[in-house]
Design a protein around this motif. Structure first.
Motif, short mmCIF file in Angstrom:
data_model
loop_
_atom_site.label_atom_id
_atom_site.label_comp_id
_atom_site.label_asym_id
_atom_site.label_seq_id
_atom_site.Cartn_x
_atom_site.Cartn_y
_atom_site.Cartn_z
N ALA A 230 -68.95 5.27 -14.36
CA ALA A 230 -67.64 5.94 -14.41
C ALA A 230 -66.60 5.11 -15.17
O ALA A 230 -65.49 5.59 -15.42
N LYS B 264 -62.70 5.58 -12.02
CA LYS B 264 -62.02 5.79 -13.31
C LYS B 264 -60.57 5.36 -13.25
O LYS B 264 -60.05 4.75 -14.19
N ASN C 164 -60.36 0.68 -12.25
CA ASN C 164 -61.58 0.05 -12.78
C ASN C 164 -62.02 -1.17 -11.98
O ASN C 164 -63.22 -1.48 -11.95
#
Length: 319
Positions: free
Chosen positions: A169, A230, A233
């Motif tokens: 992701a 996302k 991070n």
């Protein structure tokens, strides 16, 4: 006769000041002795009680820290080491980190836990560094603790490669794939490698792509929603993994031990409870695994599009 011994008692002179001085001296001496006894008793009790409290804290840390390492550091185990007092109400405890390459243990680092009689544990260790090439006219290599993204990392003090995973992701500027290095390693050697997938996989899906002669050692598990990775991070650096991935009913054992660990008093208990709740609701999916095997078997994975990253770990010669 003129002897004073024959004088009546009432005629013997009485020095009241001398008597009071002597009585005062005895009283002060008695107070000093009693105070010293009390002070020594309080000091001894303080030492004994503080030692008992420090030992209780050490036992508490021993009850959870080796398991924390097992579930958060890829293919790594913590062995209890020495402890020593560093101040009146403080102590430090050492743990030796080991990685298993097949059935052969290798030193992977040292962690020192600093704590007080009331807890407050702090963990010191896991120092990373890299080797970089300079841009001078005469290029040379140097050690750096500032690690650019996509650079190979090592762990002090034993300089073992750090195992890194790439969360599907998260976008990375550079992803390490070290399959080419395998060509230079004799095939009778055993190699540790962290493989990252381009999407989350179940254990049954992993077993369809990993050759049977590669041993699964540890699996990196998704413990947040994709959108959370996302948006934040840094969550991808908070690894949680299954060290029982190659065992029968290993996922059940993984969840069972995580839940037991979450019920122990530690700095991780709240996060562990959330993790257990997430995995029970969403199921266990992996975005990477640590495998151990021979270079030739690992090279077969180089053409598999599912394998996003491949970070070389410890390489060992056979016994």
């Amino acid at each position: 006769m003129g002897s004073g011994l024959n004088k009546p008692i009432g005629d013997i002179p009485f020095d009241e000041k001398a008597f009071l001085r002597k009585a005062r001296f005895k009283s002060i001496l008695r107070i000093i002795i009693i105070s010293l006894i009390i002070a020594i008793g309080v000091f001894v009790l303080t030492i004994i009680i503080s030692e008992m409290m420090l030992q209780n804290q050490e036992n508490r840390i021993n009850s959870f820290y080796p398991d924390i390492v097992k579930f958060t550091e890829p293919n790594t185990f913590a062995i209890s080491g020495e402890s020593y007092n560093v101040r009146l109400f403080g102590r430090q405890k050492e743990y030796y980190l080991l990685r298993l390459i097949g059935n052969k243990p290798y030193p992977a680092g040292i962690v020192t836990v600093d704590f007080d009689i009331w807890g407050g544990e702090q963990f010191k260790g896991d120092k990373s560094f890299c080797v970089i090439e300079t841009d001078h006219i005469i290029p040379y290599s140097k050690i750096s603790t500032a690690i650019p993204e996509g650079t190979k990392e090592y762990l002090a003090p034993y300089a073992v490669p750090k195992l890194k995973f790439y969360n599907p992701a998260v976008k990375y500027d550079k992803v390490i794939r070290e399959f080419d290095v395998l060509k230079n390693i004799p095939n009778d050697n055993l190699v540790e490698m962290a493989l990252s997938f381009d999407r989350p996989l179940t254990l049954s899906e992993i077993k369809t792509i990993i050759p049977e002669d590669l041993k699964l050692m540890w699996g990196a598990v998704l413990v947040f929603e994709e959108n959370h990775y996302k948006e934040k991070n840094y969550l991808a650096e908070r690894l949680v993994g299954n060290p029982y991935i190659d065992s029968r009913d290993g996922e059940k054992e993984f969840l069972k031990q995580l839940e037991q660990l979450s019920n122990l008093q530690s700095y991780s208990s709240t996060n562990l409870k959330r993790t257990v709740s997430f995995l029970k609701e969403k199921g266990i999916k992996y975005y990477g695994v640590v495998v151990v095997g021979h270079p030739e078997s690992l090279q077969k994975l180089s053409s598999n599009s599912i394998i996003r990253g491949a970070v070389l770990g410890i390489v060992t010669t056979p016994y």
